[in-house]
Structure formats: structure tokens, C-alpha cells
Write an enzyme that holds these catalytic residues in place. Structure first.
Site, PDB file in Angstrom:
ATOM      1  N   HIS A 278     -16.689  16.686  26.101  1.00 41.34           N
ATOM      2  CA  HIS A 278     -15.342  16.967  25.592  1.00 41.34           C
ATOM      3  C   HIS A 278     -14.699  15.740  24.980  1.00 41.34           C
ATOM      4  O   HIS A 278     -14.799  14.638  25.503  1.00 41.34           O
ATOM      5  CB  HIS A 278     -14.458  17.648  26.638  1.00 41.34           C
ATOM      6  CG  HIS A 278     -14.128  16.861  27.860  1.00 41.34           C
ATOM      7  ND1 HIS A 278     -13.029  16.034  27.948  1.00 41.34           N
ATOM      8  CD2 HIS A 278     -14.734  16.779  29.071  1.00 41.34           C
ATOM      9  CE1 HIS A 278     -12.969  15.493  29.156  1.00 41.34           C
ATOM     10  NE2 HIS A 278     -13.993  15.915  29.858  1.00 41.34           N
ATOM     11  N   ASP A 290     -14.299   9.641  31.199  1.00 37.70           N
ATOM     12  CA  ASP A 290     -14.046  11.093  31.191  1.00 37.70           C
ATOM     13  C   ASP A 290     -13.311  11.515  29.934  1.00 37.70           C
ATOM     14  O   ASP A 290     -12.096  11.461  29.895  1.00 37.70           O
ATOM     15  CB  ASP A 290     -13.223  11.450  32.434  1.00 37.70           C
ATOM     16  CG  ASP A 290     -12.973  12.932  32.563  1.00 37.70           C
ATOM     17  OD1 ASP A 290     -13.575  13.715  31.816  1.00 37.70           O
ATOM     18  OD2 ASP A 290     -12.156  13.295  33.429  1.00 37.70           O
ATOM     19  N   GLU A 322     -10.566  20.463  27.103  1.00 35.69           N
ATOM     20  CA  GLU A 322     -11.265  20.654  28.376  1.00 35.69           C
ATOM     21  C   GLU A 322     -10.327  20.417  29.537  1.00 35.69           C
ATOM     22  O   GLU A 322     -10.297  21.177  30.511  1.00 35.69           O
ATOM     23  CB  GLU A 322     -12.472  19.696  28.475  1.00 35.69           C
ATOM     24  CG  GLU A 322     -13.438  20.027  29.620  1.00 35.69           C
ATOM     25  CD  GLU A 322     -13.150  19.306  30.936  1.00 35.69           C
ATOM     26  OE1 GLU A 322     -13.831  19.572  31.929  1.00 35.69           O
ATOM     27  OE2 GLU A 322     -12.209  18.473  30.990  1.00 35.69           O
ATOM     28  N   GLU A 323      -9.537  19.356  29.424  1.00 37.35           N
ATOM     29  CA  GLU A 323      -8.667  18.964  30.546  1.00 37.35           C
ATOM     30  C   GLU A 323      -7.544  19.969  30.802  1.00 37.35           C
ATOM     31  O   GLU A 323      -6.981  20.001  31.884  1.00 37.35           O
ATOM     32  CB  GLU A 323      -8.070  17.567  30.293  1.00 37.35           C
ATOM     33  CG  GLU A 323      -9.118  16.458  30.154  1.00 37.35           C
ATOM     34  CD  GLU A 323      -9.861  16.127  31.449  1.00 37.35           C
ATOM     35  OE1 GLU A 323      -9.657  16.819  32.457  1.00 37.35           O
ATOM     36  OE2 GLU A 323     -10.644  15.156  31.422  1.00 37.35           O
ATOM     37  N   ASP A 351     -20.604  15.620  30.945  1.00 35.22           N
ATOM     38  CA  ASP A 351     -19.211  15.244  31.193  1.00 35.22           C
ATOM     39  C   ASP A 351     -19.179  14.164  32.280  1.00 35.22           C
ATOM     40  O   ASP A 351     -19.448  14.450  33.448  1.00 35.22           O
ATOM     41  CB  ASP A 351     -18.456  16.509  31.650  1.00 35.22           C
ATOM     42  CG  ASP A 351     -16.964  16.294  31.784  1.00 35.22           C
ATOM     43  OD1 ASP A 351     -16.494  15.179  31.488  1.00 35.22           O
ATOM     44  OD2 ASP A 351     -16.269  17.244  32.182  1.00 35.22           O
TER      45      ASP A 351
END
Ligand SMILES: *[C@@H]1O[C@H](CO)[C@@H](O)[C@H](O)[C@H]1NC(C)=O
Ligand SMILES: *[C@@H]1O[C@H](CO)[C@@H](O)[C@H](O)[C@H]1NC(C)=O
Ligand SMILES: *[C@@H]1O[C@H](CO)[C@@H](O)[C@H](O)[C@H]1NC(C)=O
Ligand SMILES: *[C@@H]1O[C@H](CO)[C@@H](O)[C@H](O)[C@H]1NC(C)=O
Ligand SMILES: *[C@@H]1O[C@H](CO)[C@@H](O)[C@H](O)[C@H]1NC(C)=O
Ligand SMILES: *[C@@H]1O[C@H](CO)[C@@H](O)[C@H](O)[C@H]1NC(C)=O
Length: 505
Positions: A278, A290, A322-323, A351
Site C-alpha cells: 500500500h 508501513d 489501506e490504513e 505489507d
């Protein structure tokens, strides 16, 4: 038609001009157009092309991009909608575009919901419970002002409108966690007329999560620990009146954001190996591990792959949102026709590949509860770590990253990670080194997720693993199960507490 296109393309190559025609070649006997003179990819060669220095340079660049958000956010971030994220998308797009004719690139834009809580306070009786935390994507309280009312205990798990008594109108609903999502509870409370909702944990510890996609009746909602809620539950069950006040100043809004997809022009387009990471970070920090690490690994592997010929199509994805709850990958899979879905032989999720206190975590994706082929992929990772003399652990495959939509739509999935907020055990420290009792990534979802937060040993090894997985399936799907369905056989996924990095129930 097919043949004449091929000849045209070959002749234009012969005179040395750039080839503009996107060709899909399906036969091994025809010479691949953008790869004339290139060797078929091999795992060894592609792994050998992985140079840590390139990854390091990319990570430093990504941090510079995160800093573009400082004016608006006060700190570096690559959250969707920020300048740092827009620049990340540009960087990915332009890097792939600079590779020439090897890939077809596409932008897939979609609307995403973003939220921010600026201020919040929950007072129960005359106390401010320490564990109270506003849910992500919560609406504000009415007029962004405090609201007052008695705390009213909701029956059962508050998943049915009948669980909400009529005197909840104008009150603050007090709801036990469980059975249905936080979003469902909030909407049912709002529909019954509650001015706010407090969801208390049914297990030890504090409770923070997300309401998910906004719904008409959502009200301002907090999570509360079981420890903090217990005395009030006792009081309410005895018929005592407990007054409370709730205050949340927040926004929830829609923005447009973009997935980037790059697919090799060559290779059998009916049989694609797909992988993704992501492109976005959380609002709190720059997200260099991340998922800067996974995104940059994909970029580097995509770059090195252009030296080779492939038999099967290779499709890279950089997801947005994504988050916020796997928005980009959910959207992508939802938009696939059955025919397009069928062409994806498997999806590999990458990820967080460089956690500082890392473990080699392999998603325990078994065929028992996931689309057939997931377990073969899991075993590929196991063999990789074993052949490199490394230990590994299995971790739950429970919906916390972008593989979720794929496995729910019949596509075999899996992946690896170097670890997030879990605590390293003594056994794991013996297996991987590092610090016992500390998070795998002590900077998970924080401002300190910078270049200094990366473990380069782990990153290099995991990038080689990604290269191995791409090369293996780019060469052949021999022995890999055929696709059997575009529907899920995953029965217990609907009950998963996760959809992305945040708890939803
Ligand atoms: C796709 O997005 C990239 C990066 O933002 C941009 O540079 C490019 O012009 C876009 N292409 C199309 C066709 O929209
Ligand atoms: C709760 O609030 C109501 C309305 O303001 C008030 O009449 C009542 O005395 C309060 N009860 C307690 C226990 O504080
Ligand atoms: C997103 O883009 C579409 C198409 O350009 C546009 O119609 C829509 O209004 C945009 N949405 C937002 C929230 O900006
Ligand atoms: C992996 O998943 C299977 C079920 O799908 C389960 O039986 C097994 O115990 C799991 N292994 C680990 C180490 O969690
Ligand atoms: C693997 O784990 C064992 C302990 O379980 C340890 O003795 C060994 O050194 C580890 N191997 C590596 C390469 O770290
Ligand atoms: C990476 O982690 C290993 C094992 O925990 C450790 O020995 C090494 O020093 C770390 N390297 C970096 C660059 O952080």
C-alpha cells in the site's frame, strides 16, 4: 489480426523505434516483443539483482516526499489526500513509466472516506475514564458541542433495534462489544435517538477501532475498556441513574485517491501473478516501514524484472487507503468482472517488510479455510526461509491487510510481514535476535516510522523473497492449483474482528 499486429511490432523493433502497440502474446513459440534477446527470468538471477543501496535510496526519497505534508499536518505523513501521498503516487507512476514499454500502467481513482478527530472528552458521573477513546470515522457530537444525558444500558450485544429501549432517545447508549460491528451498533443507537454511544470491551483492556464506512444514523462513538466500564454496569443494573457527557470534534469527508496498477505487457495475460503493497501511511507519521518498505520493494522488483522475459503476466499493485480500511484493494476487487477475476491466479501481499525488531512472519493461509492455492503459496515462503537458513513463524491470516478482498472473491492469497505491534517473545528472540517484550515495530503507526526505523537485513532478505515469488510464478504455474471459483469459501471471515489495521468489531 493477431499475427499482423505481431509482425508490425516486430518490424518496428527491427528499425529500432519504440514499440507503442500493447501486445498480448500467448504462445511460447512467438518471440516476446519487448524482451527480444532477453533471458527468461530465474529466481536466482532476480534475487541477485536486489541491491540494498537502491532500496536505501528509495527510502530516503520517500521520507522527503512525506515531508511535503508538513505545512498541512505539522509533521511528515503520506496519509491519503496529503501532499506526501500525492507525491508518493507520482513517484510510483513515474518510476514505472520510466521503464519504457515493459509495463502497461493504469490509475484507478476512487472515492475514499477520511476522518480526523481534533478533540474529544467523555465524562461519566463525575469521572473522566482514562481508557475512553473516540472511534475512527466517528461523526462529531451535535454542533461539535458537548451533549448530556443519562447512560442507558443496551440489551444483549446491541445488534438488533429491539435491544435499544425507548428511553434511549436523548440518552447516551452504553453497548457491549461483540457479535456485530462498531458501525452497526453506532447506527442502531443513532436510529433509536441516542445522542452518543459508548461501546465497552467484552475482553480485558482498552478498546479502539473504527466505525468504518459512514452510515446515515452513526452517532459520536467512544470505545471504553472493560475495567473502566464495570462499575457503571453494576450501577446501571441496580437501577441507579448515571449521567454522562460526551464531546467529539471531528470531520468525516470524502476525497478522491488512486491505486496504481502495472502489468507486464508480456506473459500469458490469462494467467497473472499479482502482488501488492500500500502506497499510503497513517496520518500520524511518514510510514517508511508501513508500508514504504513493501511499496519500494515492489518498485525495485518491478524495475529489475524488466531485464527478463516472463511466461506469465506479472501484475503489481500499489493500493491507496489501506490504513482507512483496505479501501483501494476492496475497490479494485469489487470492480473486477468475473472474467478478469479469473485471470488472477494468486495475490501476494507485502505489507511491512523491514520492521526493526523483526520476525519472519508468514501468513498461515491454509486451503482448509481459504481459496485453494493459498497453502501452496504459504509453503513457497516456508521453503524460501528454510533454504536461506532462516527461522519463520506463522501468523493469523485474518483480514488485516490487502489480501482480504482477494480471498473473499475466490483468489488464492498469502504473504509475509516483518511484524507490527505484536510483542516479541523469548522464543522469537532466540529465533530472530532482537529485543524480548518489545513490539516488532516499536514505531508502528507513529511519527518515528522513518528511515531509521528500518532493519536493512530483514528488508534485503524479504525483498529477495518477493523476487523469488515473482520469478517462480512468472516462469510457470505448473503444480499450482487451477482457479476453481470467484466466490469465497471462507466461512468464518465474515466474523473477522479486523478489516484492515483497525478493529471493526
Ligand atoms: C496517473 O497518475 C499519475 C500520478 O499522479 C499522473 O502523473 C498521470 O498523469 C495519471 N495518468 C492518467 C492517464 O490519468
Ligand atoms: C442526572 O441529570 C438529571 C437532569 O439534569 C438530574 O435531574 C439528575 O439529578 C441527575 N442525576 C444524577 C444522579 O446526577
Ligand atoms: C472524484 O472524482 C469524480 C470524477 O472526477 C468526481 O465526479 C467526484 O466529485 C470526485 N469526488 C470528490 C469527493 O472530490
Ligand atoms: C494454521 O491454520 C490451520 C487451520 O487453517 C490450523 O490448524 C493451524 O493450527 C494453524 N497453525 C498455526 C501455527 O497457527
Ligand atoms: C533459529 O532458531 C533457533 C532457536 O529456536 C536458534 O538456535 C537458531 O540460531 C536460529 N537460526 C537463525 C539463523 O537465527
Ligand atoms: C537487524 O536485526 C538484527 C536482528 O535483530 C540485528 O542483529 C541487526 O543489528 C539489525 N540491523 C539493523 C541495521 O538494524
Amino acid at each position: 489480426m493477431h499475427l499482423s499486429l505481431l509482425l508490425l511490432a516486430l518490424s518496428s523493433h527491427a528499425v529500432g523505434s519504440a514499440i507503442q502497440i500493447p501486445l498480448v502474446l500467448q504462445s511460447d513459440t512467438t518471440a516476446p516483443v519487448t524482451s527480444i534477446g532477453k533471458e527468461l527470468v530465474s529466481s536466482e538471477a532476480l534475487q541477485g539483482d536486489i541491491d540494498l543501496k537502491n532500496l536505501e535510496d528509495r527510502a530516503n526519497h520517500l521520507f522527503e516526499l512525506a515531508k511535503l505534508s508538513v505545512d498541512d499536518y505539522g509533521h511528515p505523513t503520506r496519509v491519503i489526500g496529503s501532499k506526501g501521498h500525492l507525491a508518493t503516487i507520482d513517484y510510483i507512476y513515474s518510476t514505472i513509466a520510466s521503464l519504457g514499454e515493459y509495463y502497461t500502467i493504469s490509475n484507478q481513482s476512487f472515492e475514499a472516506v477520511v476522518g480526523d478527530v481534533f478533540e474529544s472528552r467523555l465524562v461519566i458521573g463525575d469521572q473522566v475514564p482514562k481508557s475512553a477513546s473516540p472511534m475512527s470515522l466517528t461523526p462529531p457530537t451535535s454542533d461539535k458541542q458537548p451533549v448530556y444525558g443519562p447512560l442507558v444500558l443496551v440489551e444483549n450485544d446491541g445488534c438488533d433495534q429491539a435491544d435499544y429501549p425507548s428511553h434511549i432517545a436523548g440518552a447516551i447508549a452504553f453497548i457491549r462489544r461483540g457479535t456485530c460491528t462498531f458501525g452497526d451498533k453506532s447506527a442502531l443507537a443513532g436510529k433509536a435517538g441516542a445522542v452518543a454511544a459508548v461501546i465497552y470491551n467484552n475482553a480485558k483492556g482498552s478498546l479502539s477501532g473504527t466505525l468504518g464506512e459512514p452510515a446515515e444514523y452513526h452517532v459520536a462513538t467512544f470505545g471504553l475498556s472493560s475495567e473502566d466500564s464495570e462499575p457503571y454496569i453494576v450501577d446501571l443494573q441496580r437501577g441507579k441513574v448515571v449521567n454522562a457527557s460526551a464531546y467529539i470534534d471531528s470531520i468525516v469527508e470524502k476525497i478522491n485517491t488512486t491505486n496504481i496498477i502495472a502489468q507486464s505487457k508480456e506473459g500469458d495475460a490469462e494467467n497473472c501473478v499479482m502482488l501488492g503493497g500500500h502506497s499510503d501511511s497513517v496520518v500520524e507519521g511518514p510510514g517508511i516501514n508501513d508500508d514504504g518498505s513493501g511499496s519500494l520493494t515492489l518498485l525495485e522488483v518491478a524495475t529489475q524484472l524488466t531485464k527478463y522475459r516472463v511466461n506469465n503476466c506479472v501484475r503489481f499493485a500499489w493500493w491507496a487507503g489501506e490504513e482507512e480500511g483496505l479501501l483501494g484493494s476492496d475497490y479494485y476487487v469489487a470492480m473486477l468482472s468475473a472474467e478478469e477475476n479469473w485471470k488472477i491466479r494468486l495475490f501476494m501481499d507485502y505489507d511491512m517488510l523491514a520492521s526493526p525488531n523483526y520476525a519472519n512472519q508468514v501468513y498461515n493461509a491454509t486451503n482448509e479455510v481459504n481459496p485453494t492455492g493459498s497453502e501452496e503459496l504459504r509453503d513457497l515462503y516456508v521453503e524460501f526461509y528454510e533454504s536461506h537458513g532462516q527461522n519463520y513463524t506463522f501468523i493469523p491470516f485474518d483480514g488485516r491487510s490487502d489480501y482480504d478482498a482477494f480471498i473473499k472473491h475466490g483468489i488464492p492469497g498469502g504473504g509475509i510481514a516483518a511484524g507490527a505491534e505484536g510483542v516479541k517473545t523469548k522464543e522469537e528472540a532466540e529465533m530472530f535476535g532482537g529485543a524480548v517484550g518489545k513490539w516488532f515495530d516499536p514505531c508502528y503507526h507513529q511519527l518515528c516510522d522513518t528511515v531509521d526505523n528500518l532493519n536493512f537485513t530483514a528488508w534485503e532478505l524479504n525483498t529477495k523473497l518477493v523476487a523469488h515469488s515473482v520469478a517462480t510464478y512468472a516462469i510457470s504455474f505448473q503444480g499450482f492449483p487451477e482457479r476453481s471459483s470467484v466466490e469465497s469459501k471462507v466461512l468464518d471471515q465474515t466474523a473477522s474482528m479486523w478489516h484492515g489495521p483497525k478493529l471493526v468489531m
